[in-house]
Design a protein around this motif. Structure first.
Motif, mmCIF file in Angstrom:
data_model
loop_
_atom_site.group_PDB
_atom_site.id
_atom_site.type_symbol
_atom_site.label_atom_id
_atom_site.label_comp_id
_atom_site.label_asym_id
_atom_site.label_seq_id
_atom_site.Cartn_x
_atom_site.Cartn_y
_atom_site.Cartn_z
ATOM 1 N N VAL A 277 -5.103 0.051 -2.994
ATOM 2 C CA VAL A 277 -4.693 0.349 -1.622
ATOM 3 C C VAL A 277 -5.808 -0.025 -0.639
ATOM 4 O O VAL A 277 -5.573 -0.693 0.371
ATOM 5 C CB VAL A 277 -4.297 1.831 -1.453
ATOM 6 C CG1 VAL A 277 -4.145 2.202 0.014
ATOM 7 C CG2 VAL A 277 -3.026 2.139 -2.218
ATOM 8 N N ALA B 38 0.840 -1.208 0.000
ATOM 9 C CA ALA B 38 0.000 0.000 0.000
ATOM 10 C C ALA B 38 0.868 1.248 0.000
ATOM 11 O O ALA B 38 0.542 2.235 -0.669
ATOM 12 C CB ALA B 38 -0.939 -0.009 1.209
ATOM 13 N N GLY B 39 1.983 1.198 0.713
ATOM 14 C CA GLY B 39 2.903 2.336 0.719
ATOM 15 C C GLY B 39 3.482 2.586 -0.660
ATOM 16 O O GLY B 39 3.586 3.742 -1.107
ATOM 17 N N LYS C 227 -5.252 2.730 -8.565
ATOM 18 C CA LYS C 227 -4.289 2.451 -7.498
ATOM 19 C C LYS C 227 -4.902 2.679 -6.111
ATOM 20 O O LYS C 227 -4.610 1.939 -5.161
ATOM 21 C CB LYS C 227 -3.030 3.282 -7.691
ATOM 22 C CG LYS C 227 -2.230 2.825 -8.917
ATOM 23 C CD LYS C 227 -0.932 3.535 -9.048
ATOM 24 C CE LYS C 227 -0.173 3.199 -10.298
ATOM 25 N NZ LYS C 227 -0.115 1.819 -10.684
ATOM 26 N N ALA C 228 -5.767 3.669 -5.987
ATOM 27 C CA ALA C 228 -6.429 3.922 -4.703
ATOM 28 C C ALA C 228 -7.320 2.731 -4.324
ATOM 29 O O ALA C 228 -7.363 2.331 -3.154
ATOM 30 C CB ALA C 228 -7.248 5.208 -4.768
ATOM 31 N N ILE D 110 -5.087 7.057 -10.782
ATOM 32 C CA ILE D 110 -5.222 7.345 -9.347
ATOM 33 C C ILE D 110 -6.340 6.494 -8.749
ATOM 34 O O ILE D 110 -6.161 5.871 -7.700
ATOM 35 C CB ILE D 110 -5.482 8.851 -9.108
ATOM 36 C CG1 ILE D 110 -4.238 9.665 -9.479
ATOM 37 C CG2 ILE D 110 -5.904 9.113 -7.656
ATOM 38 C CD1 ILE D 110 -4.463 11.168 -9.515
ATOM 39 N N THR E 35 0.756 4.044 -2.805
ATOM 40 C CA THR E 35 0.506 5.436 -2.429
ATOM 41 C C THR E 35 1.538 6.352 -3.076
ATOM 42 O O THR E 35 1.207 7.436 -3.581
ATOM 43 C CB THR E 35 0.527 5.588 -0.892
ATOM 44 O OG1 THR E 35 -0.474 4.743 -0.338
ATOM 45 C CG2 THR E 35 0.272 7.017 -0.465
ATOM 46 N N SER E 36 2.772 5.892 -3.085
ATOM 47 C CA SER E 36 3.829 6.653 -3.749
ATOM 48 C C SER E 36 3.534 6.780 -5.248
ATOM 49 O O SER E 36 3.732 7.843 -5.839
ATOM 50 C CB SER E 36 5.169 5.954 -3.521
ATOM 51 O OG SER E 36 6.196 6.635 -4.177
ATOM 52 N N GLU E 37 3.056 5.699 -5.849
ATOM 53 C CA GLU E 37 2.707 5.737 -7.280
ATOM 54 C C GLU E 37 1.522 6.665 -7.532
ATOM 55 O O GLU E 37 1.467 7.337 -8.567
ATOM 56 C CB GLU E 37 2.403 4.326 -7.777
ATOM 57 C CG GLU E 37 3.629 3.426 -7.822
ATOM 58 C CD GLU E 37 3.300 1.986 -8.209
ATOM 59 O OE1 GLU E 37 2.197 1.740 -8.717
ATOM 60 O OE2 GLU E 37 4.172 1.126 -7.985
ATOM 61 N N ILE E 38 0.575 6.711 -6.589
ATOM 62 C CA ILE E 38 -0.566 7.637 -6.724
ATOM 63 C C ILE E 38 -0.058 9.070 -6.741
ATOM 64 O O ILE E 38 -0.513 9.892 -7.548
ATOM 65 C CB ILE E 38 -1.590 7.426 -5.581
ATOM 66 C CG1 ILE E 38 -2.320 6.090 -5.755
ATOM 67 C CG2 ILE E 38 -2.587 8.584 -5.507
ATOM 68 C CD1 ILE E 38 -3.169 5.681 -4.558
ATOM 69 N N GLU E 39 0.889 9.383 -5.863
ATOM 70 C CA GLU E 39 1.445 10.734 -5.806
ATOM 71 C C GLU E 39 2.084 11.135 -7.136
ATOM 72 O O GLU E 39 2.074 12.299 -7.502
ATOM 73 C CB GLU E 39 2.486 10.836 -4.679
ATOM 74 C CG GLU E 39 1.927 10.734 -3.285
ATOM 75 C CD GLU E 39 1.112 11.955 -2.883
ATOM 76 O OE1 GLU E 39 1.201 13.016 -3.545
ATOM 77 O OE2 GLU E 39 0.374 11.835 -1.894
#
Length: 142
Positions: A116, A93-94, A112-113, A109, A97-101
């Motif tokens: 997560v 998930a971390g 990937k969300a 988004i 989250t980095s990939e979402i950013e």
């Protein structure tokens, strides 16, 4: 007790049971399930050898202790596996989250969300359900 002792080795386990019978088993340093089993087994054997506990009753006590020991070992293994899976989900998930950013596309988004969320709630079908909804929304022009 040697921390490297392999309690799943039948010969080692039998040796420890013999030590329990003679009252010489060293339970210090054993994992909790083994500590409980061997210390209680030593007490049963002591009652059998010195306090007149009938052999049949001693055997019943030993069988119950052994059953409880195996159940406890299985539960500990299951908990370790569950904890490892949980830690892996947090790590993944971390990363997501980095990939979402770094994402610039709303679709990426959202995708990937949803991954997560599925990881963190432990629902393997959540992601697939949300993907179907996202695909339906895209075909409708939303």
């Amino acid at each position: 007790m040697n921390m490297k002792m392999n309690l799943s080795d039948p010969d080692t386990f039998a040796r420890l049971e013999r030590q329990a019978f003679h009252g010489t088993v060293d339970v210090s340093g054993m994992p909790p399930a083994a500590y409980k089993y061997f210390s209680e087994l030593a007490a049963v054997y002591r009652a059998y050898r010195f306090e007149g506990l009938p052999k049949e009753e001693a055997v019943r006590h030993k069988d119950k202790l052994l059953k409880d020991y195996h159940a406890s070992v299985q539960e500990s293994r299951r908990i370790r596996e569950m904890y490892a899976a949980y830690q892996d989900a947090i790590r993944r998930a971390g990363t997501l989250t980095s990939e979402i950013e770094k994402s610039h596309s709303v679709d990426e988004i959202a995708d990937k969300a949803c991954m997560v969320i599925a990881l963190l709630i432990g629902d393997s079908s959540f992601y697939a359900r949300q993907c179907r909804k996202l695909k339906e929304a895209q075909s409708c022009g939303v």
